[in-house]
Structure formats: C-alpha cells, structure tokens
Design an enzyme around this catalytic site. Sequence first.
Site, PDB file in Angstrom:
ATOM      1  CB  CYS A 337      35.223  44.575  32.500  1.00 37.43           C
ATOM      2  SG  CYS A 337      35.943  44.077  34.050  1.00 37.43           S
ATOM      3  NE  ARG A 366      38.939  36.626  38.363  1.00 35.68           N
ATOM      4  CZ  ARG A 366      37.649  36.934  38.465  1.00 35.68           C
ATOM      5  NH1 ARG A 366      36.980  36.571  39.549  1.00 35.68           N
ATOM      6  NH2 ARG A 366      37.031  37.587  37.501  1.00 35.68           N
ATOM      7  CD  GLN A 384      34.443  36.126  34.375  1.00 36.43           C
ATOM      8  OE1 GLN A 384      35.060  36.919  33.674  1.00 36.43           O
ATOM      9  NE2 GLN A 384      34.078  36.413  35.610  1.00 36.43           N
ATOM     10  CG  ASP A 386      32.571  38.913  31.372  1.00 34.55           C
ATOM     11  OD1 ASP A 386      31.568  39.387  31.918  1.00 34.55           O
ATOM     12  OD2 ASP A 386      33.723  39.122  31.759  1.00 34.55           O
ATOM     13  CG  HIS A 388      31.621  44.086  29.989  1.00 32.73           C
ATOM     14  ND1 HIS A 388      32.421  43.034  29.575  1.00 32.73           N
ATOM     15  CD2 HIS A 388      31.715  44.126  31.342  1.00 32.73           C
ATOM     16  CE1 HIS A 388      32.981  42.473  30.635  1.00 32.73           C
ATOM     17  NE2 HIS A 388      32.566  43.107  31.715  1.00 32.73           N
ATOM     18  CE  LYS A 472      28.897  40.848  43.606  1.00 34.13           C
ATOM     19  NZ  LYS A 472      29.814  39.742  43.329  1.00 34.13           N
ATOM     20  CG  HIS A 518      30.632  44.764  34.690  1.00 35.60           C
ATOM     21  ND1 HIS A 518      31.980  44.610  34.467  1.00 35.60           N
ATOM     22  CD2 HIS A 518      30.457  46.068  35.003  1.00 35.60           C
ATOM     23  CE1 HIS A 518      32.596  45.768  34.642  1.00 35.60           C
ATOM     24  NE2 HIS A 518      31.693  46.669  34.976  1.00 35.60           N
TER      25      HIS A 518
END
Length: 641
Positions: A337, A366, A384, A386, A388, A472, A518
């Site tokens: 992000c 991570r 991910q 992902d 946005h 979320k 997100h």
Amino acid sequence: MIKITLPDGSVKEFEKGVSSHDIAMSISEGLARNVLSAKVNGEVWDSTRPITTDATVQLLTWNDLEGKSTFWHSSAHLLAEALEEMYPGVKFGIGPPIDNGFYYDVDLGDQEFGEDDLAAVEKKMLELARNKSEFIRSDVSKADALKYFKEKDDEYKIELINDLADGTITFYQQGNFTDLCRGPHIPNTGFIKAIKLMNVAGAYWRGDEKRKQLTRIYGITFPKQKELTEYLELLEEAKKRDHRKLGKELELFTFSEKVGLGLPLWLPKGTILRERLENFMRKAQVKAGYDPVVTPHIGSKQLYITSGHYEKYGADSFQPIKTPNEDEEFLLKPMNCPHHCEIYKSKPRSYKDLPVRYAEFGTVYRYEQSGELHGLTRVRGFTQDDAHIFCRPDQVKEEFVKVIDLVLYTFKALGFENYTAQVSLRDPENKAKYIGADELWERAEREIQEAADERGLSTVAVKGEAAFYGPKLDFMVKDALGRSWQLGTIQVDYTLPDRFELEYTGADNQKHRPVMIHRAPFGSMERFVAVLIEHCGGNFPLWLSPDQIAILPISEKYHDYAQALYTTLSEKDIRGFLDNRDEKIGRKIRDAEVMKVPFMLIVGEKEAAEGRVSVRRHGEGDLGSMSIEEFIGHFEQKSAL
C-alpha cells in the site's frame, strides 16, 4: 430486584446476586444442565458468578464459540492438575484455549516427557474429571498471589503476577489445583467426558527465543465421547488432505533450508496452478476497471516510517538493509500500500478521475518466528493479490460493494460456498494500537456494515481484529472439513491518505483527501493455494488443474497417434501430458490417478483406427469411447466457470 435482558429481547426480574445458572434454571432444567458460561454485558463470565446489577445475559453452551472456549480453558486447568499429581515440582507457564482445544506450557525440570506419556496423563485427567470438582473463583491481593507462587517456587507465575495491577488478580481452584487465572470456567470438571492429548512441542517462554524452552502439551476435550470420535476421524481425513503432503505428491512446491525457512519454491506444476489463479483474477480485475501496477521488492525505510508500518512492525520484522551510503536504509517490502500511495501521488488528480484502482500481485516479506512457520499457510515471503482503490468519500460504499461482489465471484468459482463475513473492529480498550481519528474510524466501521447489509451478508463483529490503520471486512470460509479460514479481506482507510498527503481537486476547486480501500480476494496466494488444496483434496476445478489430461498409449505402436492427439488438444488449450513410458497401461492409469489428473485418455488399436479415445475420469472410472470432437465438447462443458 434487578432486570435481566435476554437475547430475544425479553426482560425478567431476579433478586440481586442471581447467577446465570439460576437464570437458565428459570427457563428449563435441561438448559441449565448444558450452560457452560454466560456473556454478561458482553463479557464472558462463570455461569455461577453473581450478577448484582441490571444486565444483558446470553447463556453459552457447547454450541457457542465462547462456550467451547470456556470448556477448553477449563480443560487446560484439568491437564495442569493431572500433571501436578504425576510430576511433582512441575512449573506452569500459560494454558489458553485455542481454535481447536487448548495447550499448556510447562517446565518439567529434569523429568522426561514425550508423546508416549500422553495416554497416562489422559487417563489421570479422566479420573480427576469424574470428581466433578467445582471451579471456584477468588479475588487475591498481589502480595498474597506472589506469596503463594513463591512458596510453590514457580517463577513463571511470579513473572505474570508482577505485570498485573493489585486488585485485578484472581485465582481459580478445582480439586487440589490452584492457578492464576482471569477465567471464566465451566461449573465443574464433570462436564468433561472425552479427552485426547494430541501432541508435544517446544515453546519459548513468552515467545522469546532468548528465554527457556518449555514443553507445550496440546489437547482437545468434548462433552461426549461420540464427538471426540468424530473429531479424530475428521483429523485423519485432514491428514490425507494436508497441503504439505499433497503439495509434495502433486509436485506443486518445495522448501529448501539453503534458500531459507518460510520461503517457498514453486515447482513447474505449482507455478502453472498459481498463474491460472492470477490470470483468473487479472481478467476479473480488468472487467472491474483496475489498472495493473508493479512495485519494487524493497523500499526506503522512510516510506514505512511515513505509513506507520515501521513503528508498528519494524522491531519484529526483517531488519533494515544498509547501503554503502551511511544514511541510506531500505526494508524488504512488508506491504504494497505505501508504494501504491506514491503512485497515486505521482500526478495531480481531479474528482473526475476518481475512483483510481491499482492492482498488483505484489510479493511482501514479513519475519515469522521459525516455530510459527507452517507449510504455505505461514511463510516469510508471500504474494498478495493486492489492490488499492482511491475514491471520494461519496464513492466509498459503492466501491466497497463492488469489491464484495468480486470476492463472492471468486469464492463461487473455486467452490467455497460456506462463509461468514466478519466485521473486524478496533479494540476499544487499546486504541494506542491504532492510528487515525476516532470519528474517521467510526465512519469507516459504519460504511463497512452498510455495504455488507446491502449485499445481504450475514456478519459478525469482532473487536480487536482491525488493521492498525482501519477496520475491515474479513471473509471466514469453511472448507470441506468444516474448518474455518480467513480468506479475502476489504479495508476502509482514511488514515494512510492523510499520512501521505494524498489529494484531489474537488468540484469546488479545493483540495480534498481521497479515501483508500485495500482489498485482496485471495489474500496471500500461498495461503489461498494451501487452503484450496485441503478443501478439494488436490482435486482442483478442471479449469485450474495443472494437468487436465493424461494421454496413455497402450503400447509404443500408438505413440504417433497419441502425439497427434496431444497436439490437437493443446491447440484447443486443453493442457496435460503424454505418458509414453514403457509401462503397462494399468500402471499408467494408477499413476495418473495418484496425480489426480482429471481425464485419462487411453489409446490403442481400436482408438487409433477409428480416431477415437477411451475416456476415464479421475475418481469416477470409465466414461466410454468418444470421438475427439465429442471429448472436446464434454471437456469444455465441464471446465466452464
């Protein structure tokens, strides 16, 4: 008298000091026999604890998650009681309930303990359970609590007590065992009828690799033997479906200690599977108006200081990468992000440009402790799906609803039909964990609930599960074995646009902050594939299977026909392999079955002469003879999304 409001809205009056068990008795004796604990004004209590003020009360049984949690918490205490009788001098760390059962971390000193000792402890637990010992709660001063555990020479409990404030400490006693505990607990040990201690593992005290490693004993209990039997049968089926086992058998992925723990290596077939998932999502995203972007695997430390990720996770993540420039530091990307915020910021935006939707299959890193790593479900590097969305405040709900539709489309295509939408909120008791103004959090939480309601989703609200920058909607999916997994998430974020000073020019010609959504329908590709493998037992939907067909010639004489067939089907985008090994056809069929290839096309003299194929379906058997055109039609019908 006090007023008690029940879940159906009815209000009853009772004398002050009434217990939840008494309330259950006033309804029916059968209900009272099954009450394990109760939720009083939203907090789970012992069913025997006196209620002294007006309250809302929900009676909890084995059918409630909080009821099971209470049952397993009490079972952990029963385990500790058995260990104390059998292993004098044992010291106790913590013993919480978990999603399926409980564990207790214990220090047995020089005494040996392993898997072979579990059966004897189970037997002792059942013996103690039959005593029907009540769980008795008592408030204890800090001084008395310390004195008690100093006399027991239990440094772990002493350390825990030192972290507690005087006036907040409680003990629970059952039989001859006393423990430091907040509770709640079931009325007595007699509720526990079936016990299975599952395994033994090592666990560092308080999760610190520099502290002593304790013995962690896992177990599960049930109020009926039949339920334990069914659970163990389910576990056996789960072992067959374990994604680590099937991933190896189906040649999907592997790990290498030389590469590093928690860093999966995708093999060719696994890569094909993953690419098909990605292409499925890319196609859906293009249709939904997303633009693809690509960002680096690292970013300047300052990027994550700005986003807040470094403050929240920096100490527990991969440490900064230093360059020859003394003042320059980079981090392995923990999130996509912040990068997408900078892409948005790369040029001026007008209200007419919004919403802007950026999508990326971005790999992030991570640091997870080695003991927490597990196959593909818990790794250190993962990708991910992902995206946005940067939108105006008046567009948030509409955009959120569109993302819900995308998530549900994904679940349907992959056979996940049983799911719950979880609204993940802040922990109101620990707002320091989060960033952003209260009014923006409240607005975001309200918008999420309204969007879920508009799509008719059944939702549950869970406090403390929000991301640090916003609430979320998490999709909790049940697999074929009834296990629950968090797959897919959508988050509303008013905070990062502010931290990155994102702007658009409104119709009033003034600067405004966009809102950020997100979303990741798959979540982690690694985790999603792991869950999918276990959900379908490696029998993937036909459109997704790495190998959709195996062409099996009976002998070398038919290799040319088999090769021509392979070429024809490949041109129709029907993917698989030609097995021209010098093996008997029975062996080839067995091997294809083990690899869970959906269709086996057997060709011999008759098939070659007539331009046909003999078709077998994995798990079903012989489908008979088909012309090549008939098979292509049958295949296309079965592979349609």
